[in-house]
Every structure is written in structure tokens, then in C-alpha cells.
Design a protein around this motif. Structure first.
Motif: not given
Ligand code: MO
Ligand code: MTE
Length: 561
Positions: A144-146, A194-197, A331-333, A356-358
Motif C-alpha cells: 500500500v502506498r498512499n 512497483q513504487c519507484s522507492g 506505479a506513481a502513474r 517528485d519521482y525523478k
Molecule cells: Mo510510489
């Protein structure tokens, strides 16, 4: 201005979201935000705080810490909280029986097996024993990424949930979820998010401090998503662009001319160029991101507006009742609780798209120049170890725990066991016979591998001596087995045009430790269909945000005992 009036909190509470004249408090100040709602960059999300304090929300939306935002709010100041309603710290009193405003109070209850990284908002990943245990991650174990709270959508009203679609010429179409479900062809895709983190904590441990949630290897999961194709909905809404027209590329297929609202043919130079457009996606809590339009229109792509996960309605944490799923992309998109789509000449202006996400260079710390690099979209290749067993009894335990199967693995929904997977029990017996003097110790390792952009995992290499010598792991999943007849047909076409795989592959390795050193470093790296592989160390890909931590995954095991 101390001459402004004072209001009782009971009066403030009346100015809620439905009142038509929403107020919020911050400290002892009262603001009438009626005029701000329309102009607020986060849309009417600000109404969430109406009648109450805005402070807990602004603590979540860190963007509000900028002084200019405070100045805007100050321009709406209308008065102060009555002294009778202030506590000794000058803060509005919480009336007995009234709970402290907690935007997260209505969040769902989560599975205890998730490792919680932050509670509010919820960020949690499956622990290694559950991670990638199944090819298809059960909904309750999906990471879960909220960024904020989970929006409340009444189940009885879910089919009336509205999706607004805005086209570049300003035309707006609205669809209810029910309309999406009944008017468009359903499509299933087995895809990783998948989260970039993911694995950020690895980078932190091996190089230096990184900013962001310190994920282990579990900010990744795999599910069967069902929904309608974004490109079908865009076409229905009337999107007309040039280039990337799939039917143009097919010989003999009829070419449909572009037609404007009055039924006249449009020439190509009246239409916007596909490559210059973006699809902006916005969620109910105002999270927003975008993907380039060609990604949405790609005839081989499968960008979904998904309403089901593993055959069930989406769980609340994962976007109920509707989310975007952009396979192969960060997954951020894949915006959850999707409420608005807008095709626009620019990327989403959200902080999550632009600030973010760069990925920055290893030397670019401090205040990086955000505009310098593109937003992360397609994901690079990665792999991780989720279990290591040393010694025969340990391997037997792994079998008992279901990590390693003594026979061929049982069929799992959406997956097929690779042929020739060795019978582990037979291997153990064989090992016992040939190693009576026990100079070597058996070792078993399990894990997952995944690559973005639909690139299939073709090989997984494992080393049990820190990367000096290598062997290949057995891949447990073939290219995702079609979920239904439609997917089978789609897959046939996809295979004809070059295979695409948006799922992960689990793998297992059985071998022997070399020498008798007291510790052994187990290492994994994977290879995809474009022969991309992972960097050896994190030093060269270190970035201050700790994004895309994809170096060889290493686990050191103590083998002395
Ligand atoms: Mo993410
Ligand atoms: N969509 C909304 N509306 N709100 C969010 O906070 N988080 C994004 C994306 N979509 C997010 C969102 C990020 S960064 C990730 S990694 C994925 O959702 C996580 O999806 P999951 O929680 O279903 O695993």
C-alpha cells in the motif's frame, strides 16, 4: 486584524462542505474559503476540512508549507475563534465527544502481515515470507502506498461514481462506472505495480542517506487487473489526434477519416499531434499524475481503467471503485480513486509529476533542479531475494513453508510452472548420497525479478560467493498465462508482434555453498528480453531521493552455526 469578529466553534462547524459558504480554521484564525475553492490548485479537496481545522491536512500536503500559500489563506481571514472555545494554548478546544479531526479515521483496517512504514498516510509492504510467495499477490497482501487518506465511496453508490474526461479542445464527457462497465469491452492484464522507492533502504544502507520512505524489497506486487482500455474510452469520448493511429499501420484496414462535431472531415493539420499530448489522471483525494498520450494509445499497451483486482472489486486501499493501471510504468502513474482524465498539451502540474519521482545524478544533492530531468515512466529491471535457507534441514523447512516445492509447483492462477523444474526431494536425496562426507552445504534461495516496459525476464543469475561465480535460477513463472479467452487472443497478437510481459517472475535456486567461510553473501541479478541487467552497486546510481534502487540484491548469511 484584531477588530475582526470572534465566532463560536459551533458556528464554524455549520460552514461545512455542504453549506455553500465553507470556512476553515488554522490555529485561532477563521477563514471563509468560498472564493478559494474554485481556484484552489488541489480542487475542492480543500472542502474536506470545511467546518474544521485545516492544520492536519496541511501537515499532510507539505506543499502548503510554502509562505506564499499561507499568504493566500490569510487573504480570506474573516475572524477569530471565540475565547470561550480556546484552550490554554490558544488552540480551538475539542468538545467532549468530538474526536480530533483525523483525515485517516475512515481508512480501512489492514492485514497484520503487512510491515507498516508509516501509519498516516498508510504505507506498508508485505514481509519477505509473504512477498512473492504467490504469483498473484492476494489483495490484502498487496503493498500500500498512499500519499493521503483513503476516500470513502459508498458501495451502494459505487456504480454511480463519475469519471470526467476532458479533451484538448475543451470537450468534456462524463461516464458513470456503470457505463464504463457495460458499454466497453472488458480487458484483463496481469501486471506488477512497483513504487519507484522499492528497495530504497538498500541504497541508504550501502551508500548514504536518502529522502523518502525507507522501503525494503516489498514495494512491489503482482495482480490480475480487470477493466476497460483507456484508449477505448478516449476514442469514445471523441479524441482525435494524428500519428500513432493503429489502424493506419494495418494494411488493408479501412481508414476512418477524422470528423469534427458538424460531421465535416478534419484535415491532419487541424488535429493536435499525439506525441505532444499527455493524459492527466486525478484521484478523488487530488493526487494527480500523467502519462504521455502515445503510452495510452499504444496498440501493444494495455493501459486500463480498472475496477477489479484478482476477480474482486478493487480493495479500498487500491483505488475502489476505479483506478488507472499503467502496466510496465512506475506505479506513481497508476492513479487510484480515479475521478478525472484530461488530455492536455502538458504534463500534470502536480507535485508528484514535477517535484517528485525523478532521478538525479549521484552528485546532485541539496536542492536539485527538478525541471532538468523527465518524470520516471517505464521502470528499469530489478530483482530481489525473499528467502535463503542454508543446510539440508533448512531446505526441508523451506519446502514445508511452501517456498520450495518438493515436486513441480502447483498451478497458480495466471501462471504456469516452467517445464523441467527439478524435483527438490529427489535433489535432496541425490545430494545426500553424493555428499556423504558433507564438504559442501546445500543452499536454497527464492525471490522475484521484474522489468518495466513489458520486457520479459529471460534469466536470473545467482551467486553464493558475493558475485565471484554465478549460476542460473529456475524461473517459476512463464509469461503470464492468459486469464481468459480474450486475454489469450490478445496474447497471441502480442506474441506475434514480440512478447510483452508485465508480470514478475518468481525464481528459485538450489546449490551448494563454496568453501567453509563463516558467512556467505548471496547475490541475485536478472536479465530482461532487451538484455538489460542491473548495476553491481548502488554507488553509481545513488540519488538523493533514493529512487530506482536496482543494484544487485545481496543477503549475507551466517553459515558458521
Ligand atoms: Mo510510489
Ligand atoms: N493514487 C492516488 N489517488 N493517491 C496516491 O497516493 N499513490 C501512487 C499510485 N497512485 C497514489 C495513487 C503511488 S506513488 C504508488 S506506488 C501506487 O499508487 C501504489 O498503489 P497501491 O497502493 O495499490 O500499491
Amino acid at each position: 486584524d484584531p477588530s475582526l469578529p470572534r465566532f463560536r466553534l459551533a458556528e464554524v462547524r455549520k460552514h461545512d462542505a455542504k453549506s455553500g459558504s465553507p470556512w476553515v480554521t488554522s490555529g485561532d484564525k477563521i477563514y471563509d474559503i468560498t472564493d478559494w475553492v474554485a481556484a484552489h490548485p488541489g480542487g475542492d479537496v480543500i472542502l474536506q476540512a470545511a467546518g474544521h481545522s485545516i492544520d492536519p491536512y496541511w501537515a499532510i500536503f507539505t506543499i502548503h508549507k510554502a509562505p506564499h500559500v499561507r499568504e493566500i489563506l490569510d487573504s480570506y481571514l474573516i475572524g477569530f475563534v471565540d475565547i470561550a472555545d480556546l484552550d490554554t494554548n490558544g488552540q480551538p478546544k475539542i468538545a467532549p465527544g468530538e474526536t480530533l479531526e483525523d483525515p485517516f479515521a475512515s481508512d480501512p483496517v489492514r492485514d497484520k502481515r503487512l510491515v507498516v512504514i508509516t501509519e498516516k498516510p498508510c504505507n506498508a509492504e508485505p514481509a519477505p515470507p509473504q512477498l512473492a510467495k504467490d504469483f498473484v499477490t492476494p489483495g490484502e497482501l498487496f503493498y500500500v502506498r498512499n500519499h493521503m487518506w483513503v476516500p470513502v465511496v459508498d458501495c451502494a453508490q459505487a456504480d454511480q461514481h463519475r469519471l470526467t474526461v476532458e479533451l484538448p479542445d475543451g470537450d468534456v464527457r462524463e461516464y458513470t462506472l456503470d457505463e464504463l462497465k457495460t458499454r466497453f469491452k472488458h480487458h484483463c492484464v496481469t501486471a506488477v505495480l512497483q513504487c519507484s522507492g522499492n528497495r530504497r533502504s538498500d541504497m541508504t544502507k550501502s551508500v548514504a542517506k536518502t529522502n523518502g520512505l525507507q522501503w525494503g524489497a516489498g514495494a512491489i506486487s503482482n495482480a490480475v487487473w480487470e477493466g476497460v482500455l483507456l484508449r477505448d474510452v478516449l476514442a469514445d469520448a471523441g479524441l482525435q489526434t494524428i500519428d500513432w493511429q493503429p489502424h493506419r499501420a494495418i494494411k488493408g484496414a479501412s481508414y476512418s477519416p477524422h470528423v469534427d462535431n458538424e460531421g465535416r472531415n478534419k484535415s491532419d493539420d487541424e488535429l493536435p499531434e499525439t506525441d505532444s499530448l499527455h493524459v492527466q489522471l486525478t484521484g478523488l483525494e487530488a493526487y494527480a499524475a500523467s502519462i504521455p498520450l502515445p503510452v495510452a494509445l499504444d496498440p501493444r499497451g494495455e493501459v486500463l481503467l480498472a475496477f477489479a483486482m484478482n476477480g474482486e472489486p478493487l480493495p479500498r486501499d487500491h483505488g475502489y471503485p476505479l483506478r488507472a493501471v499503467v502496466p510496465g510504468v512506475v506505479a506513481a502513474r497508476s492513479v487510484k480513486w480515479l475521478s478525472r482524465i484530461s488530455v492536455s498539451g502538458e504534463e500534470s502540474t502536480s507535485q508528484w509529476q514535477r517535484r517528485d519521482y525523478k532521478l538525479f545524478g549521484p552528485n546532485e544533492g541539496g536542492a536539485p533542479d527538478w525541471d532538468r530531468y523527465p518524470a520516471i515512466q517505464e521502470m528499469p529491471i530489478t530483482s530481489a531475494i525473499t528467502g535463503v535457507w542454508v543446510g539440508q534441514s533448512a531446505i526441508c523447512n523451506a519446502v514445508k513453508q511452501g517456498y520450495l516445492s518438493a515436486a513441480s509447483p502447483p498451478p497458480v492462477m495466471g501462471s504456469r510452472a516452467a517445464p523441467g523444474v527439478r524435483d527438490l526431494q529427489a535433489w535432496l536425496t541425490e545430494w545426500e548420497k553424493s555428499h556423504q562426507q558433507a564438504e559442501t552445504t546445500p543452499v536454497a534461495v527464492t525471490g522475484y525479478a521484474y522489468s518495466g516496459g513489458g520486457r520479459e525476464i529471460v534469466r536470473v543469475d545467482v551467486s553464493v560467493d558475493g558475485g565471484r561465480t554465478w549460476d542460473q535460477a529456475v524461473l517459476l513463472d512463464h509469461i503470464a498465462k492468459p486469464y481468459d479467452d480474450d486475454e489469450a487472443k490478445a496474447l497471441k497478437n502480442i506474441v506475434a508482434r514480440g512478447r510483452r510481459d508485465f508480470a514478475w517472475k518468481r525464481w528459485r535456486y538450489e546449490g551448494s555453498l563454496i568453501g567453509n567461510s563463516p558467512t556467505s553473501e548471496i547475490v541475485v541479478k536478472a536479465v530482461d528480453s532487451a538484455y538489460n541487467t542491473q548495476p553491481e552497486r548502488h554507488d553509481g546510481i545513488y540519488n538523493v531521493r533514493g529512487n530506482l534502487a536496482t543494484a544487485w540484491h545481496r543477503v549475507t548469511v551466517d553459515t558458521s552455526g
